[in-house]
Motif scaffolding. Structure first.
Motif, PDB file in Angstrom:
ATOM      1  N   UNK A 102       0.824  -1.207   0.000  1.00 23.89           N
ATOM      2  CA  UNK A 102       0.000   0.000   0.000  1.00 23.89           C
ATOM      3  C   UNK A 102       0.855   1.253   0.000  1.00 23.89           C
ATOM      4  N   UNK A 103       0.844   1.986  -1.097  1.00 21.07           N
ATOM      5  CA  UNK A 103       1.667   3.200  -1.234  1.00 21.07           C
ATOM      6  C   UNK A 103       1.316   4.231  -0.169  1.00 21.07           C
ATOM      7  N   UNK A 104       0.025   4.406   0.094  1.00 24.42           N
ATOM      8  CA  UNK A 104      -0.413   5.386   1.109  1.00 24.42           C
ATOM      9  C   UNK A 104       0.195   5.086   2.468  1.00 24.42           C
ATOM     10  N   UNK A 105       0.209   3.807   2.830  1.00 25.04           N
ATOM     11  CA  UNK A 105       0.779   3.411   4.123  1.00 25.04           C
ATOM     12  C   UNK A 105       2.275   3.698   4.162  1.00 25.04           C
ATOM     13  N   UNK A 106       2.960   3.368   3.073  1.00 26.42           N
ATOM     14  CA  UNK A 106       4.395   3.659   2.995  1.00 26.42           C
ATOM     15  C   UNK A 106       4.655   5.149   3.217  1.00 26.42           C
ATOM     16  N   UNK A 107       3.938   5.987   2.488  1.00 25.29           N
ATOM     17  CA  UNK A 107       4.172   7.433   2.552  1.00 25.29           C
ATOM     18  C   UNK A 107       3.841   7.991   3.935  1.00 25.29           C
ATOM     19  N   UNK A 108       2.723   7.506   4.512  1.00 27.56           N
ATOM     20  CA  UNK A 108       2.307   8.014   5.815  1.00 27.56           C
ATOM     21  C   UNK A 108       3.308   7.653   6.902  1.00 27.56           C
ATOM     22  N   UNK A 109       3.781   6.410   6.889  1.00 29.68           N
ATOM     23  CA  UNK A 109       4.676   5.980   7.968  1.00 29.68           C
ATOM     24  C   UNK A 109       6.109   6.453   7.736  1.00 29.68           C
ATOM     25  N   UNK A 110       6.481   6.720   6.500  1.00 29.17           N
ATOM     26  CA  UNK A 110       7.740   7.422   6.261  1.00 29.17           C
ATOM     27  C   UNK A 110       7.638   8.864   6.760  1.00 29.17           C
ATOM     28  N   UNK A 111       6.460   9.478   6.576  1.00 31.15           N
ATOM     29  CA  UNK A 111       6.241  10.839   7.082  1.00 31.15           C
ATOM     30  C   UNK A 111       6.376  10.876   8.604  1.00 31.15           C
ATOM     31  N   UNK A 146       0.214  13.221  13.394  1.00 33.44           N
ATOM     32  CA  UNK A 146       0.350  12.639  12.053  1.00 33.44           C
ATOM     33  C   UNK A 146      -1.014  12.395  11.420  1.00 33.44           C
ATOM     34  N   UNK A 147      -1.956  11.946  12.217  1.00 34.45           N
ATOM     35  CA  UNK A 147      -3.314  11.684  11.732  1.00 34.45           C
ATOM     36  C   UNK A 147      -3.928  12.953  11.140  1.00 34.45           C
ATOM     37  N   UNK A 148      -3.755  14.056  11.844  1.00 35.43           N
ATOM     38  CA  UNK A 148      -4.334  15.319  11.379  1.00 35.43           C
ATOM     39  C   UNK A 148      -3.602  15.833  10.140  1.00 35.43           C
ATOM     40  N   UNK A 149      -2.279  15.801  10.179  1.00 37.91           N
ATOM     41  CA  UNK A 149      -1.510  16.382   9.082  1.00 37.91           C
ATOM     42  C   UNK A 149      -1.580  15.554   7.797  1.00 37.91           C
ATOM     43  N   UNK A 150      -1.890  14.254   7.927  1.00 34.50           N
ATOM     44  CA  UNK A 150      -2.038  13.419   6.724  1.00 34.50           C
ATOM     45  C   UNK A 150      -3.508  13.154   6.390  1.00 34.50           C
ATOM     46  N   UNK A 151      -4.417  13.808   7.138  1.00 33.88           N
ATOM     47  CA  UNK A 151      -5.862  13.690   6.887  1.00 33.88           C
ATOM     48  C   UNK A 151      -6.311  12.231   6.892  1.00 33.88           C
ATOM     49  N   UNK A 152      -5.821  11.489   7.883  1.00 33.10           N
ATOM     50  CA  UNK A 152      -6.160  10.061   7.998  1.00 33.10           C
ATOM     51  C   UNK A 152      -7.496   9.889   8.720  1.00 33.10           C
ATOM     52  N   UNK A 153      -8.204   8.818   8.376  1.00 30.95           N
ATOM     53  CA  UNK A 153      -9.515   8.576   8.979  1.00 30.95           C
ATOM     54  C   UNK A 153      -9.416   8.022  10.386  1.00 30.95           C
ATOM     55  N   UNK A 154      -8.351   7.293  10.656  1.00 27.66           N
ATOM     56  CA  UNK A 154      -8.230   6.670  11.978  1.00 27.66           C
ATOM     57  C   UNK A 154      -6.781   6.719  12.442  1.00 27.66           C
ATOM     58  N   UNK A 155      -6.601   6.827  13.739  1.00 24.88           N
ATOM     59  CA  UNK A 155      -5.262   6.954  14.317  1.00 24.88           C
ATOM     60  C   UNK A 155      -4.460   5.658  14.173  1.00 24.88           C
ATOM     61  N   UNK A 156      -5.148   4.527  13.993  1.00 20.65           N
ATOM     62  CA  UNK A 156      -4.429   3.256  13.811  1.00 20.65           C
ATOM     63  C   UNK A 156      -3.572   3.265  12.549  1.00 20.65           C
TER      64      UNK A 156
END
Length: 486
Positions: free
Chosen positions: A156-165, A465-475
């Motif tokens: 999942x590219x989104x997961x890669x980018x978010x957790x690298x962030x 990170x959740x707020x800055x990446x506009x994620x739906x859930x903190x998990x």
């Protein structure tokens, strides 16, 4: 591991071994990361890279292979004429998608304008015995994504980018605070009391000491002990544990960044936190403008500032100053037909009741960065009372997109007043308010040795990170979220 695909892979593994090829070799000496190699000029030779095979496209005389890691990918060309018939067949007979290889070759650009490494030599670096999920469909099961995060990171590219962030963000925070002359420290996770925040702790037992202990809910009181001991500007990346309900905005295990500055007040901290957020955005995302719920928000513009009372009055029509008694406040919310959906409303103290009212009715409306100030004192047992209005505290919270991402105070340093407030909290706890704070005699003793003026702040890495990446859930913002045991 008994399916047909795995059986075929095991056969290939044994074939490689029988040919004397190490299937799990010790190392490979790469001289470029994949992301770096993909930017190299054509003609550069002696390029050595390694990665997991994510794609194989076969043609009669050549094969395109894609290898990847968390930070990038690279296309490789395996040409039968360049590496020889036997090596070409060896690759196709023994290698599967998911395996690891190391290659050496030179760079060129294909007719479709893709940077590619022409393989001159190839080394096998590791066999995958299980088949990766289908790359076109990815991982559709949320449960699998959390339980097997390694697959989510591969697919999942989104997961890669978010957790690298996340990693970039942590690095930026450290750099910012160290540049402001804050020292990083560490304090205990195992504690006798659960002080420093209003939350229910996880309990554990120390066999050798024969004593019950709590996992910390916050590092606050130990960091303040360090200020007493002579430190002036400190911060900690602290793993904290709160035995709270599961929600899209809460984790039971999370990383808190908390810091204190002697001789500061909360206004000094407010300026520091704004500068820090802008620095984090630039370092992590390369911009101060991000998209939240479809809205472009430029954090470099002025942030809103509103008092707790004015916010609740604006959104509910209730002036909390008119209801010093929690029972009257409870009756007023019922008159306004406000349903707070909480099982134990009638045992909550006034502070926790007001907090619930705010979280239910006001916080979701705050999308742009907003500093919330002038919290009621019964909501802040460790904060300094305001000099002009002792029923309020010198405190702020930064709220973005309905989430509190920073909490900060001018700290309470009067040991006699602190004792009074903790006694009031202990009374609430004994009356059934499970989230009220408990007495901490050891901390009170430390305070009695004298404290300077202090301002402190704390925020959760995952929430930010959740707020800055506009994620739906903190998990989505933690590498390995806790899941139910299967």
């Amino acid at each position: 591991m008994s399916n047909e695909q795995t059986s075929l892979r095991l056969e290939k593994l044994e074939t490689l071994r029988s040919q004397g090829i190490p299937v799990y070799p010790e190392r490979f000496s790469a001289n470029y990361e994949l992301a770096e190699a993909s930017l190299l000029e054509d003609g550069i030779s002696d390029v050595r890279v390694a990665g997991r095979i994510r794609g194989i496209r076969n043609f009669s005389k050549f094969t395109f292979i894609t290898i990847s890691d968390i930070a990038g990918s690279l296309q490789l060309l395996l040409n039968k004429e360049e590496i020889g018939e036997s090596s070409f067949q060896q690759f196709h007979n023994s290698v599967d998608i998911g395996d690891f290889i190391g290659v050496e070759g030179h760079m060129y650009t294909t007719r479709t304008n893709e940077k590619t490494l022409r393989i001159q030599s190839c080394v096998f670096l590791g066999k995958a015995l299980r088949t990766l999920p289908d790359k076109w469909h990815g991982l559709s099961s949320i449960e699998t994504r959390y339980r097997q995060r390694y697959l989510d990171l591969i697919m999942t590219k989104e997961t890669q980018l978010r957790l690298l962030a996340r990693t970039k963000m942590v690095r930026a925070i450290r750099r910012f605070l160290e540049d402001q002359h804050f020292l990083e420290v560490e304090t205990p996770v195992l504690q006798h009391t659960s002080s420093g925040a209003i939350a229910k702790p996880f309990r554990t037992y120390h066999n050798s000491l024969d004593t019950e202990l709590n996992l910390r809910i916050a590092p606050e009181t130990y960091l303040k002990r360090l200020i007493i001991g002579g430190f002036t500007k400190i911060f900690e990346f602290a793993k904290c544990f709160r035995n709270e309900g599961i929600s899209p905005q809460h984790l039971q295990e999370f990383t808190m960044v908390e810091g204190y500055a002697a001789y500061w007040n909360y206004v000094d901290t407010l300026k520091l936190m704004r500068d820090m957020i802008l620095f984090i955005l630039e370092e992590t995302f390369g911009t101060t403008t991000i998209t939240i719920k479809g809205r472009m928000i430029d954090f470099s513009l002025e942030w809103d500032l509103i008092s707790f009372r004015d916010l609740i009055l604006r959104d509910t029509g209730i002036d909390i100053d008119l209801y010093p008694d929690v029972k009257e406040l409870y009756r007023e919310t019922k008159r306004k037909n406000i349903d707070l959906e909480h099982a134990d409303l009638e045992v909550l103290g006034r502070g926790n009741f007001i907090d619930l009212l705010y979280k239910k009715m006001c916080r979701p409306q705050l999308v742009k960065p907003t500093f919330l100030v002038q919290h009621p004192i019964d909501l802040s047992p460790l904060a300094r009372a305001n000099d002009q209005n002792p029923t309020l505290t010198d405190r702020f919270q930064l709220v973005v997109n309905g989430a509190e991402i920073i909490n900060a105070y001018s700290e309470l340093v009067d040991p006699l007043e602190q004792r009074r407030r903790l006694e009031a909290q202990a009374l609430l706890k004994s009356s059934g308010d499970l989230e009220a704070m408990e007495m901490d005699e050891d901390y009170l003793t430390a305070m009695e040795y004298g404290m300077p003026p202090i301002s402190g702040w704390g925020f959760g890495i995952e929430r930010l990170l959740m707020v800055l990446t506009d994620s739906d859930t903190i998990k989505d913002c933690v590498l390995f979220p806790l899941t139910k045991k299967v």
